[in-house]
Design an enzyme around this catalytic site. Structure first.
Site, PDB file in Angstrom:
ATOM      1  N   LYS A  52     -20.847  11.055 -30.410  1.00  8.94           N
ATOM      2  CA  LYS A  52     -20.161  11.990 -29.514  1.00  8.94           C
ATOM      3  C   LYS A  52     -19.924  13.323 -30.230  1.00  8.94           C
ATOM      4  CE  LYS A  52     -18.150   8.269 -26.806  1.00  8.94           C
ATOM      5  NZ  LYS A  52     -17.003   7.409 -26.443  1.00  8.94           N
ATOM      6  N   GLN A  95     -11.074   6.460 -28.055  1.00 11.93           N
ATOM      7  CA  GLN A  95     -12.150   5.470 -28.127  1.00 11.93           C
ATOM      8  C   GLN A  95     -11.561   4.061 -27.975  1.00 11.93           C
ATOM      9  OE1 GLN A  95     -15.419   6.187 -28.138  1.00 11.93           O
ATOM     10  NE2 GLN A  95     -15.948   4.022 -28.107  1.00 11.93           N
ATOM     11  N   ASP A 118     -12.716  10.937 -19.793  1.00 13.49           N
ATOM     12  CA  ASP A 118     -13.249   9.575 -19.664  1.00 13.49           C
ATOM     13  C   ASP A 118     -13.031   9.014 -18.252  1.00 13.49           C
ATOM     14  OD1 ASP A 118     -14.703   8.232 -21.579  1.00 13.49           O
ATOM     15  OD2 ASP A 118     -12.970   7.843 -22.865  1.00 13.49           O
TER      16      ASP A 118
HETATM   17  N1  GUN Z   1     -15.623   2.113 -25.314  1.00 12.79           N
HETATM   18  C1  GUN Z   1     -16.749   1.680 -24.683  1.00 12.79           C
HETATM   19  N2  GUN Z   1     -17.142   2.588 -23.763  1.00 12.79           N
HETATM   20  C2  GUN Z   1     -16.260   3.589 -23.820  1.00 12.79           C
HETATM   21  C3  GUN Z   1     -16.149   4.827 -23.117  1.00 12.79           C
HETATM   22  O1  GUN Z   1     -16.930   5.183 -22.225  1.00 12.79           O
HETATM   23  N3  GUN Z   1     -15.098   5.609 -23.481  1.00 12.79           N
HETATM   24  C4  GUN Z   1     -14.203   5.232 -24.426  1.00 12.79           C
HETATM   25  N4  GUN Z   1     -13.203   6.051 -24.689  1.00 12.79           N
HETATM   26  N5  GUN Z   1     -14.278   4.119 -25.091  1.00 12.79           N
HETATM   27  C5  GUN Z   1     -15.304   3.298 -24.791  1.00 12.79           C
END
Ligand code: GUN
Length: 285
Positions: A52, A95, A118
């Protein structure tokens, strides 16, 4: 068979965002900022967060990492509140999963819905369910974007989503069944208590696998000419594996995503799209 190249599509999207931001950052005097909060040492999460951060760098978004080895609920809540107030932070991403002992839902509920790139805040989940504009979760939104870019429209078709998680299955089923571009499908949401999963899948023109079991969907489970989207990323002794058995499926389907290089890069590209949208919202562009 069409191989749905998420890696190339995501690169195109990142380039488009960069071009857009080259204009906007000059005009508004700052870059979009994305705060990425990582707690603990989960190796998969560390890889996702690194990817990211790289994507941000690629498209002109300022990545603001907050990596905490150890934290308390109170301290983490304080950090979210600080990021909510910071005018240089357009998007906040925590995350998941958070380490045991931390209440994820309580943390997600604290994020300002206007910075919730998100799309996990109840306000944004609610807006999505009402068909109102708002941030949408990156993986399902990235999947729809990939279908759009390949002109694979699920309208009037039967779609089966396997997996009912809040991050993927549930929002994806909602997005596919709504009215609008690249939607209007008749959706069946399957899960571990579905009576006859194979029979459901055999009916489907589009199969979306988000189960978390390597090579779960096999050629005998899908009809000839179906579109198969593999959302799984499973670490196995033989390396990364999706939820779909690509080798058996590839000669039967109309189109399929590979793992890696399918949905994964699209999730990250969508995060960049959402961050650009948050920036526009905050600067009034
Ligand atoms: N963990 C697995 N997929 C995601 C996601 O799309 N966003 C976040 N923040 N954590 C995750």
């Amino acid at each position: 068979m069409i191989l749905l190249d998420g890696k190339a599509t995501a690169a195109t999207i990142r380039t488009e965002i960069k071009e857009e931001l080259d204009k906007l950052t000059g005009k508004y005097g700052r870059q979009p900022g994305l705060a990425v909060v990582l707690v603990g040492e989960d190796p998969a999460s560390q890889v996702y967060v690194r990817n990211k951060e790289r994507a941000c760098e690629d498209c002109g978004i300022k990545s603001m990492p907050h990596k905490l080895d150890n934290t308390t609920q109170l301290e983490l809540e304080g950090l979210i509140q600080k990021l909510n107030r910071d005018v240089n932070v357009d998007g906040i991403l925590v995350q998941l999963p958070l380490p045991e002992g931390l209440d994820s839902q309580k943390i997600l509920d604290l994020i300002d819905p206007e910075k919730d790139v998100d799309g996990f805040h109840p306000v944004n989940v609610g807006k999505m369910s009402l068909g109102l504009p708002g941030f949408k979760p990156c993986t399902p939104a990235g999947v729809i974007n990939l279908l759009k870019r390949y002109n694979l429209d699920p309208a009037c078709k039967k779609a089966v989503v396997i997996g009912r998680s809040n991050i993927v299955g549930k929002p994806l089923a909602m997005m596919l069944s709504q009215s609008g571009p690249c939607a209007n499908a008749t959706v069946t949401l399957c899960h571990s208590r579905t009576a006859d999963l194979k029979a459901e899948c055999l009916e489907a023109d589009f199969v979306f696998a988000a189960i978390g079991t390597p090579n779960f969907v096999t050629a005998d489970m899908v009809k000839e000419g179906a579109v198969v989207i593999d959302v799984g990323i499973n670490r196995t002794d033989e390396g990364l594996a999706g939820d779909c058995d690509f080798e058996s499926l590839k000669d039967k389907v109309h189109a399929i995503t590979p793992v890696p290089g399918g949905v994964g890069p699209m999730t990250i590209a969508q995060l960049m799209v959402n961050t650009l949208e948050a920036f526009r919202l905050h600067v009034g562009a």
